[in-house]
Design an enzyme around this catalytic site. Structure first.
Site: not given
Ligand code: C5P
Length: 401
Positions: A211-213, A279
């Site tokens: 995943g990402n932030h 994102a």
């Protein structure tokens, strides 16, 4: 549409006044703040106490007020008129219509109306012959010419026992009329907007993912503001902890890039504007394990990846009339990389944010962006809250449209 709006209801003395507590209630349920003023004769048809209780505000009916100690002061009609986002005169009797049309000001409702600079809605109510009379028609024509919206009287049984046109529009119809009218005044009225937001989670096994932030906040703010501008909004969101306050926004929760792509494609054809603020993960694991991977079980602990669909680039290939706005989060050479993305993905514009700027991008409540448009070139904005950035971005999109 009505959430947070200040609505001033002016009630004049017709039997239809008995329906106004319900009108107050509908506005309150829609999230508006409501104040009511009455003419003296209206207070014989409906109790000021009922209206004060339902509106949760005092209900003035005369120019002066007296406190518990008997001290007298002035009911400030000017500030009341300026407080209102819009005024609704319901029911508007023939007498009140005529006075409004000719600038008479011998009661609190009329002076407040004369001081109002906001949109005014008028719901006439009277017996059928009074409604048909030339003088009533003249008053209504004059008031319409002042720019006020007339909510047509409805047909049915009247208090006189006669039947015909003259009944005040039902409270639900008054609310629907006002909502439609306000929508028509808005710049994105009739437009369908899709916003993607948040990260995507690409599963490795049932408990782990790539995943990402991304918090999703920028996309959520863009969706909420589009709705305020009158658009019909679909928000396609990856996993975030955010909730949408605006109930008119259709939120579709997704997990992976493939799911996001599928949801976007289901709505794209009928849309007018697409904003890709999500994102999206560029890659996903080739193989997703059914069971949690045990650390001892992997001889070769590498995750093989395959490419995810580039959602917005795919839309760039199939777009017809749609306006496409992408985002680019770069760590270096922001303008160059952004320009390349704008072209290669066939977008109309791209929002550039740089991780080099402190307080901008992922995980912050603030953002510092540049808006790069194919048509109008580059515009830079200072660091602002993401809510304020959403307004800047929409102002730029409106210029483009
Ligand atoms: O190529 P890059 O990921 O930097 O481009 C960012 C833009 O492309 C964003 O608008 C993002 O939402 C969109 N994007 C996408 N699908 C992907 C990757 C990015 O729609 N797989």
């Amino acid at each position: 549409m009505l959430r947070g709006k200040n609505i001033l209801i002016g009630i004049s003395g017709g039997i239809a006044a008995y329906k106004t507590p319900y009108l107050v209630r509908l506005f309150k349920l829609a999230g508006a703040d409501v104040k009511v003023i009455l003419t003296d004769s209206a207070s014989q048809f409906v109790s000021p106490l009922t209206l004060a209780t339902l509106s949760e505000n005092p209900v003035p009916s005369s120019f002066i007020k007296e406190d518990d100690q008997g001290a007298i002061s002035w009911n400030n009609h000017v500030s009341l008129a300026l407080w209102a986002d819009f005024m609704v005169v319901a029911p508007a009797t023939a007498n009140t219509l005529s006075k409004m049309a000719h600038g008479q000001s011998d009661n609190l409702l009329l002076v407040t109306y004369l001081s109002a600079k906001c949109p005014v809605f008028i719901a006439p109510a009277m017996d059928l012959d009074m409604y048909k009379h030339k003088s009533t028609k003249e008053s209504l024509d004059r008031l319409a010419a002042f720019g006020h919206a007339i909510i047509p009287a409805e047909e049915g049984l009247l208090a006189s026992g006669l039947s015909g046109a003259g009944r005040m529009a039902e409270p639900e119809h008054i609310v629907a009329f006002i909502v439609n009218h306000l929508k028509g005044l808005q710049p994105l009225s009739g437009k369908r907007v899709i916003v993607t937001a948040g990260p995507t989670y690409e599963p490795i096994d049932p408990v782990r993912f790539i995943g990402n932030h991304s918090s999703g906040l920028m996309g959520y703010e863009l969706a909420e503001y589009a709705s305020k501008l009158g658009a019909e909004v679909v928000l396609i969101s990856g996993p975030t902890s955010l909730v949408v306050a605006d109930e008119t926004i259709k939120k579709i929760g997704v997990g992976t890039a493939v799911e996001m792509n599928k949801a976007v494609l289901a709505y794209f054809e009928a849309s007018d504007i697409f904003i890709g603020a999500a994102a999206v993960a560029d890659y996903r694991p080739t193989h997703v394990y059914d069971q949690k991977i045990k650390k001892e079980s992997l001889a070769n602990p590498n995750i093989e990846l395959i490419k995810n669909p580039d959602i917005i680039a795919g839309l760039g290939k199939i777009r017809r009339h749609q306006f496409l706005l992408g985002f680019a989060l770069e760590t270096q050479d922001v303008l160059n990389n952004g320009t390349k993305k704008l072209q290669s993905k066939n977008l109309d514009a791209i929002v550039l944010n740089s991780l080099e700027d402190s307080g901008a991008g992922f995980g912050h409540k603030t953002n510092k962006v540049q808006f790069l448009s194919k048509k109008n070139g580059l515009k830079s904005f200072p660091l602002k809250s993401k809510k304020a950035v959403a307004i800047d971005i929409w102002n730029e999109i409106l210029k483009e449209l």
